[in-house]
Design an enzyme around this catalytic site. Structure first.
Site, PDB file in Angstrom:
ATOM      1  N   VAL A   1     -10.623  -8.000  -0.548  1.00 54.13           N
ATOM      2  CA  VAL A   1     -10.385  -6.572  -0.350  1.00 54.13           C
ATOM      3  C   VAL A   1      -9.881  -6.391   1.075  1.00 54.13           C
ATOM      4  O   VAL A   1     -10.447  -6.939   2.019  1.00 54.13           O
ATOM      5  CB  VAL A   1     -11.672  -5.750  -0.557  1.00 54.13           C
ATOM      6  CG1 VAL A   1     -11.448  -4.289  -0.190  1.00 54.13           C
ATOM      7  CG2 VAL A   1     -12.148  -5.861  -2.001  1.00 54.13           C
TER       8      VAL A   1
ATOM      9  N   THR B   1       0.826  -1.207   0.000  1.00 57.67           N
ATOM     10  CA  THR B   1       0.000   0.000   0.000  1.00 57.67           C
ATOM     11  C   THR B   1       0.856   1.251   0.000  1.00 57.67           C
ATOM     12  O   THR B   1       1.897   1.279   0.627  1.00 57.67           O
ATOM     13  CB  THR B   1      -0.860   0.046   1.289  1.00 57.67           C
ATOM     14  OG1 THR B   1      -1.638  -1.142   1.358  1.00 57.67           O
ATOM     15  CG2 THR B   1      -1.763   1.251   1.325  1.00 57.67           C
TER      16      THR B   1
END
Length: 331
Positions: free
Chosen positions: A220, A191
């Protein structure tokens, strides 16, 4: 009796007359001291991101120093990494799921609490930009899968093959064993979360990812979930996360950190408490990484993680710096 009451009341009145200016003076001095402390910490404008993504903070800072908004800064900073095919954790070139499909997640949040997100979206190179369109052009917060992709096309985004030869080769090698064993600080640094404060003192944040490499199709994590992977409160500050998203979701990590700052903790103290909460729910488990970063309204920053190796980069008038984060577990 009347004399005693008269003397008592007279003494109280005199004390009140004397104490009122003293109290007012003390309050003024306290306010000045607090203001002085706040000014000494002020580092606005500022951009901060997870990991050592110096190109992202450099782009965000370029926007900020030219008078741009924090919202534009975080979007453009995130887009730099989404477009980098050598970054296999976001955007083009991201690692695919176990079926070989690259699915992207992203969210964005502005100073007013407006937010937008896309989840498990394929074939679009800049999910953070689509997330902003969701925020600005729809009554919704999140669009997922084919719906998100269709919306992107309607907004003029082009279809792109996100699976690069490098990522495809690695996926094909992985299929020989199909063992899912994320490596600390490698596959888990999935991320880029980026936060910014602009010259007006307004805060925004963005988060974008291709998720964990070789995840189950449709998985997710925390990154596009407002409150988990990202949260902004313009009165207090902002926080974002990286690592194993499932654990961040379980504690609503970024929201927690902002609320801890609201209660008076520094960004560093809040990030440390965020990690401690996660570890308290995972007693005896050390096979995963989480990293939090935060910034408060004055531009103070903080970062903390589970394992050594996580860092966060800041860019302000004081310089462009990679900051190794302290960790819950020591080397």
């Amino acid at each position: 009796m009347q004399r005693r009451n008269f003397l008592k009341n007279s003494s109280a009145a005199a004390a009140g007359l004397l104490s009122t200016p003293l109290i007012a003076s003390c309050n003024d001095q306290t306010k000045k001291a607090v203001t002085k402390v706040e000014e000494s910490f002020s580092k606005k404008p500022i951009a901060i991101c997870t990991w050592n993504f110096e190109n992202a903070t450099a782009k965000a800072w370029e926007v900020l120093k030219n008078g741009g908004s924090s919202l534009d800064a975080v979007q453009q900073g995130a887009m730099i990494e989404e477009a980098d095919i050598n970054n296999q954790t976001v955007g083009i070139g991201g690692r695919p799921d176990r079926d070989g499909n690259v699915t992207l997640d992203a969210c964005i949040m502005d100073k007013d609490g407006n937010c937008g997100a896309v989840l498990a979206m394929q074939n679009i190179a800049s999910p953070v930009s689509v997330a902003r369109k969701v925020m600005e052009d729809t009554p919704h917060v999140m669009l997922a899968g084919l719906g998100a992709e269709k919306f992107a096309y309607e907004k003029g985004f082009k279809k792109v093959n996100l699976l690069t030869e490098q990522s495809k080769k690695e996926w094909e090698e992985w299929k020989k064993t199909s063992e899912y064993k994320p490596v600390i600080n490698i596959e888990n640094h999935d991320t880029i979360g980026i936060l910014a404060i602009d010259a007006n003192g307004d805060i925004s944040g963005a988060c974008t990812t291709s998720g964990m490499g070789y995840k189950y199709a449709g998985r997710v994590g925390d990154s596009p979930i407002i409150g988990a992977g990202l949260f902004v409160d313009n009165e207090v500050g902002a926080a974002t996360a990286t690592g194993v998203g499932e654990e961040v979701v379980r504690t609503v990590g970024s929201f927690l950190i902002v609320e801890l700052m609201r209660q008076g903790k520094t960004p560093q103290e809040a990030c440390e408490e965020g990690v401690r909460r996660i570890m308290a729910k995972n007693k005896g488990r050390t096979d995963f990484q989480i990293g939090f970063i935060a910034v408060n309204k004055n531009g103070e920053t903080g970062g903390y993680c589970i394992h050594p190796g996580f860092s966060y980069r800041t860019y302000s008038e004081t310089g462009h710096v990679d900051n190794p984060a302290d960790s819950f577990l020591k080397a």
